[in-house]
Scaffold this motif. Structure first.
Motif, short mmCIF file in Angstrom:
data_model
loop_
_atom_site.label_atom_id
_atom_site.label_comp_id
_atom_site.label_asym_id
_atom_site.label_seq_id
_atom_site.Cartn_x
_atom_site.Cartn_y
_atom_site.Cartn_z
N ASN A 274 0.86 -1.18 0.00
CA ASN A 274 0.00 0.00 0.00
C ASN A 274 0.90 1.23 0.00
N TRP A 275 0.82 2.02 -1.06
CA TRP A 275 1.74 3.14 -1.25
C TRP A 275 1.65 4.12 -0.09
N LEU A 276 0.43 4.50 0.30
CA LEU A 276 0.25 5.50 1.33
C LEU A 276 0.84 5.02 2.65
N LEU A 277 0.48 3.78 3.01
CA LEU A 277 0.95 3.23 4.28
C LEU A 277 2.48 3.22 4.32
N SER A 278 3.08 2.78 3.25
CA SER A 278 4.53 2.65 3.27
C SER A 278 5.19 4.03 3.30
N LYS A 279 4.59 5.02 2.63
CA LYS A 279 5.16 6.37 2.66
C LYS A 279 5.02 6.99 4.05
N VAL A 280 3.83 6.81 4.65
CA VAL A 280 3.63 7.37 6.00
C VAL A 280 4.65 6.77 6.96
N ALA A 281 4.83 5.46 6.88
CA ALA A 281 5.80 4.81 7.76
C ALA A 281 7.20 5.36 7.50
N GLY A 282 7.52 5.58 6.21
CA GLY A 282 8.85 6.09 5.87
C GLY A 282 9.09 7.47 6.45
N VAL A 283 8.09 8.35 6.30
CA VAL A 283 8.23 9.71 6.82
C VAL A 283 8.39 9.67 8.35
#
Ligand SMILES: N[C@@H](CCC(=O)N[C@@H](CS)C(=O)NCC(=O)O)C(=O)O
Lengths: 400, 356
Positions: free
Chosen positions: A126-135
Motif C-alpha cells: 500500500n503506497w500511502l501506508l509505506s510512505k507514512v511509515a517512511g516519513v
C-alpha cells in the motif's frame, strides 16, 4: 591396493620447546609485556585510589555508604512501593530504580510492538501506508530525543487544569495533572489471585511441554487449552472467591485542588514513555525492515508457490528467519531505551538518576552516588544482554 | 536556555569531580603524608591557585533575576554576581577577571567540591551538614531569607494551610524540598510533589498549571514573580516556613581564601554603615574617621594582612558600591524589601565586625 598414507608432518607432534630465558624467545617477551601492562594498570589504579581517599579526607568530605540508612526527607512524586519522606535514602533509591524499570520495561514492550508494525508497514504494497511509515521513521530519528521529550511534556502541560479536565468516558479524566482512571481498590485477595495466575502460567507451560513430549512418543495430540483455561482463569478465580471476592472500584473524583482516588498516569511518566517509545520505534522499524529484506526472495516465492497467503508467508516463513537478523541489533535498542530513560530528569520524572543526583547533592557524596548509578545501569544492561543472547541462541539455526 | 547542555554539564561535573579528586594533588599528597602537623595543606591553595590563574571562577545561578542573570547584552547582573566581582577586585583589582559558571541547585556542590569553581555565590543556605560533611565553609550571609509559597490568585489560597491536597513544584537538591516535606508532615498537609531540576522548567510547570503552588526561598519567589508576564496573577503566601541564611561558600580547608570572601562581605556592609559609596569612595579616603581610613587602605595595613593590596577596600567599593547600593540596584526593583537585611543600626541583621 593402495594404502592411504598420511603426510608425516601431520603425525609429528609439535616440538616441545623449552622456555629459554631470553629476549629472543617470543613467549618470554609475551609474558614480560603482560606483567608490565597489568602492573602499570595496577599502579595507576592504586595511585588514583589513594589520591581520592587522601583528597576526600583533606577536604573533609564524608565517605562511605553509611548515609544510605539515614532519613531522606525527599519528596517523590510517584512510586511503585510505599514511600514517605521519613524513609531512608536506600528506600528512596529503590523507588528511583523501580521508576526506571517501570519506564524501561513498558517502553521496551511498546517500542517493539510499534516498531515491528511500522517496519512491516514500511514494506507494505500500500503506497500511502509505506510512505507514512517512511516519513515517520525519518522524522523521528532525526530529532534529538531530549527535544522530543520536552515537546511531549509541554503538550501535557498545555492540557486543561483539573477543574476543566477532559472527561471522555465516565471516570476517566485527562488534565495537566495526568490521566486519571478508575482502579480496583487493591486488597490482599488480589495479590493472592495474581500469585495464583503466575503459578497457573508456570503450570500451563510445564503441561504444554509434557504434552509435546507425549505426542512425540505416541503421536496422539493432547490439547493444551483446557488445562490453560483452568490454570490461568479458574485457579485465580477460585483463590479470589476463597478470599471473599472483594471488588470495590476506586473512582477518581475532584476534591479541592486535585483528583483523589483512582489510578494516575502522571504527565511526566507519560511524556517520557511516549517520547522513548516513539523515538526507539523508529529505529526498531528499520531493524525489522532490514531483517525482513534479508530473507532471500526465493523464500517468498517458494512459500507462495505452496499456496500460502501473504500474511501466512510473513508469519510462518519470513519472520522466523528474519528474527535471526533482527535480534542482535534489537538488543542495543533495548539498552538504548534503558539508558535514554535517564533523560527523565529533564522533565521531572524521578528515575534512579534523578533521585541519586539529589541524594548525592544532599549528602555531598558524589563518588558514591555516581557509583550507585553506574552499578544500576550496568546490572540492567547486562541482564538485558544476557537475556537477549540466550534468546538469540535459542532461535538460531540449529545445524544438524 | 540550553537544555542540551544539561547532560554534558552533569557528566562533566561528575567527571570533573572524579578527575580532580583523583588526580588533584599527587605530589603534595605524598610529600604531606608524614607531616600530620600541617593538615589540609593540599586543599589550602585555592588562594594561590586563583591568584596564579588570574581569574576567579564563580558558581552562580542559571538565572534568578536580582541575584544572577545575564542581561540582554549577555552581561551577568545581580547581587551574587556583584559579590563575585567584588572578590575579583579584591584579588586582582579588576572586576572583569571573573568567569561565571551557571550551576543548578543540584549540581552546584559537585562543582565546588571538584574545583570547577572556586566559590559559590548562589543563594545557598548555610546548614550544618553542608558546612561539615559536604566539606564546605560558609563565609558570610549576604541575604537573610525564608521559604515561602507562591500560588496563582485564581486558586483563592490565602495561606499555607489552604494547600491541602495541592500539587507543589519544587527544585531537587535544595533545603526547600526537605523543608517542604517536614512542614507538610508537621501540619498534616498532603501534597503531591513535582520535582524538576532546571529552574526554567520548574517555573514553566508552575506557570502552566501543572502545579498549584511553587515553593522556594521567598527572594526566589519574588524574582520569579517579577519575571512572569502578569505578575499580579501570582501571590506569595504570608507563611515563612524556614530560615534560609544565604551566602557565599568555599571549599573547606582554605582559611585564607575564606577570609578574603568573608571580609569582602563585611567591607560592603561596613561601607554602607559609614556612608562610603561607589561615587564618594575616592574622597572618603580623606575622611577623618580612623576606621574608614583603615578600610580604604589610607591607614594601617589590613589589606596586607589578608594577603591583598592595601587599597583593596577602596578598589572594591569603587567597582561595585556598598551593600545598600547593591540591594538598591538589584533587589529593590523586583520588589524585595530590606527587612532583616537592613543594617543592624536600622534594626536589621546585617552587621560587620570592626576593621581593626
Ligand atoms: N536556599 C536553598 C534553595 C536554593 C535554590 O537553588 N533556589 C532555587 C530557586 S530560587 C534557585 O536558585 N534556582 C536557580 C537555578 O537552579 O539556577 C538551598 O540552598 O538549598
Amino acid at each position: 591396493m593402495s594404502q592411504t598414507t598420511m603426510d608425516p608432518r601431520l603425525l609429528r607432534a609439535p616440538p616441545k620447546r623449552k622456555l629459554r630465558l631470553s629476549w629472543a624467545d617470543e613467549r618470554v617477551r609475551g609474558i614480560v609485556w603482560q606483567i608490565l601492562v597489568v602492573g602499570l594498570f595496577g599502579a595507576i589504579f592504586y595511585w588514583l585510589w589513594s589520591n581520592t581517599v587522601h583528597n576526600l579526607e583533606v577536604r573533609r568530605i564524608a565517605t562511605g555508604f553509611g548515609f544510605l540508612d539515614r532519613e531522606a526527607g525527599l519528596p517523590i512524586g510517584e512510586s511503585l512501593i510505599e514511600y514517605s519522606p521519613t524513609d531512608t535514602y536506600l528506600r528512596a533509591l529503590l523507588v528511583g530504580l523501580l521508576n526506571t524499570l517501570k519506564v524501561a520495561v513498558v517502553g521496551i514492550v511498546l517500542a517493539t510492538v510499534l516498531g515491528t508494525l511500522v517496519g512491516i508497514a514500511r514494506l507494505s504494497r500500500n503506497w500511502l501506508l509505506s510512505k507514512v511509515a517512511g516519513v515517520y521513521i525519518e522524522v523521528i530519528r532525526d530529532l534529538p530525543l531530549l527535544l522530543q521529550l520536552l515537546f511531549w511534556y509541554s503538550i501535557m502541560q498545555s492540557l486543561p487544569g483539573p477543574r476543566q479536565s477532559l472527561n471522555p468516558v465516565e471516570g476517566v479524566f485527562l488534565s495537566n495533572r495526568g490521566l486519571k482512571l478508575p482502579w480496583l481498590e487493591w486488597q490482599d485477595a488480589h495479590t493472592y489471585a495474581l500469585l495464583a495466575f503466575v503459578a497457573g502460567a508456570v503450570g500451563t507451560w510445564l503441561w504444554s511441554r509434557r504434552a509435546t513430549a507425549l505426542r512425540l512418543q505416541d503421536g496422539k495430540p493432547r490439547p493444551v487449552w483446557p488445562a490453560a483455561l483452568g490454570l490461568l482463569v479458574g485457579l485465580p478465580l477460585v483463590v479470589w472467591f476463597a478470599f471473599g471476592a472483594p471488588w470495590t472500584v476506586d473512582w477518581p473524583a475532584l476534591r479541592g485542588f486535585n483528583f483523589r482516588g483512582g489510578l494516575t498516569v502522571t504527565p511526566e511518566y507519560f511524556a517520557l514513555l511516549l517520547g522513548l517509545v516513539l523515538y526507539t520505534a523508529g529505529f526498531i522499524a528499520e531493524i525489522v525492515r532490514a531483517g525482513i529484506q534479508a530473507v532471500p526472495h526465493g523464500q517468498w516465492e517458494a512459500a507462495q508457490a505452496l499456496g500460502l497467503r501473504r500474511g501466512a508467508v510473513l508469519k510462518r516463513i519470513v519472520l522466523p528467519q528474519a528474527l535471526r537478523v533482527i535480534i542482535p541489533p534489537m538488543t542495543s535498542q533495548y539498552l538504548n531505551i534503558t539508558k535514554n530513560s535517564s533523560l527523565a530528569v529533564a522533565i521531572g520524572y524521578q528515575d534512579i538518576v534523578s533521585i541519586a543526583n539529589t541524594v548525592l547533592n544532599q549528602t555531598g557524596q558524589a563518588i558514591e552516588g555516581i557509583a550507585i548509578i553506574m552499578l544500576v545501569y550496568l546490572t540492567i544492561s547486562l541482564s538485558i544482554s544476557l537475556f537477549m543472547n540466550w534468546y538469540n541462541a535459542r532461535i538460531a539455526l540449529v545445524e544438524r | 536556555m540550553q537544555p542540551f547542555g544539561l547532560f554534558s554539564t552533569r557528566a562533566l561535573s561528575a567527571a570533573a569531580l572524579a578527575g580532580t579528586l583523583l588526580a588533584g594533588v599527587a605530589a603534595p599528597a605524598r610529600a604531606q603524608a608524614p607531616a600530620a602537623q600541617a593538615p589540609a595543606a593540599a586543599a589550602s591553595n585555592t588562594f594561590d591557585a586563583v591568584r596564579s590563574r588570574g581569574t576567579l571562577s564563580c558558581g552562580v545561578n542559571t538565572g534568578v533575576a536580582g541575584f544572577a542573570q545575564p542581561d540582554s547584552q549577555g552581561v551577568w547582573r545581580g547581587l551574587d554576581v556583584d559579590y563575585c566581582r567584588a572578590i575579583a577586585v579584591a584579588l586582582f583589582n579588576d572586576a572583569n577577571k571573573v568567569r561565571f559558571v551557571p550551576t543548578t541547585a543540584q549540581n552546584r556542590f559537585t562543582a565546588l567540591q571538584s574545583g570547577e569553581v572556586d566559590l559559590l555565590a548562589r543563594n545557598t543556605t548555610w546548614t550544618l551538614s553542608r558546612d561539615t560533611s559536604l566539606g564546605f565553609d560558609f563565609a558570610a550571609v549576604n541575604f537573610y531569607d525564608g521559604q515561602g509559597f507562591m500560588v496563582k490568585t485564581s486558586t483563592g489560597a490565602k495561606s499555607g494551610k489552604d494547600l491541602e491536597g495541592a500539587t507543589i513544584c519544587v527544585q531537587p537538591g535544595t533545603t526547600t524540598e526537605q523543608n517542604l516535606t517536614e512542614w507538610a508532615r508537621a501540619n498534616r498537609i498532603r501534597f503531591s510533589p513535582v520535582v524538576i531540576e532546571r529552574l526554567e522548567e520548574v517555573v514553566q510547570a508552575y506557570a502552566s498549571g501543572r502545579c498549584d503552588a511553587y515553593t522556594t526561598d521567598i527572594s526566589g519567589l519574588a524574582s520569579t514573580r517579577s519575571t512572569q508576564p502578569n505578575s499580579e496573577e501570582h501571590v506569595i503566601l504570608p507563611d515563612v516556613i524556614s530560615k534560609e541564611p544565604l551566602g557565599p561558600l568555599v571549599r573547606q580547608g582554605d582559611a585564607r581564601f575564606a577570609d578574603v570572601v568573608r571580609w569582602t562581605h563585611f567591607l560592603l556592609i561596613a561601607a554602607e554603615e559609614f556612608g562610603i559609596t561607589q561615587a564618594n569612595a575616592a574622597q572618603m579616603v580623606n575622611d577623618p574617621r580612623p576606621e574608614v581610613q583603615r578600610m580604604l587602605g589610607r591607614g594601617g595595613d589590613l589589606g596586607k594582612m589578608l594577603g591583598l593590596d592595601n587599597a583593596w577596600g577602596l578598589n572594591v567599593i569603587r567597582a561595585v558600591g556598598n551593600y545598600g547600593e547593591l540591594f538598591e540596584r538589584h533587589l529593590t526593583p523586583i520588589g524585595i524589601k530590606r527587612g532583616p537585611n537592613a543594617l543592624w543600626t536600622n534594626g536589621g541583621l546585617q552587621y560587620a565586625p570592626p576593621f581593626r
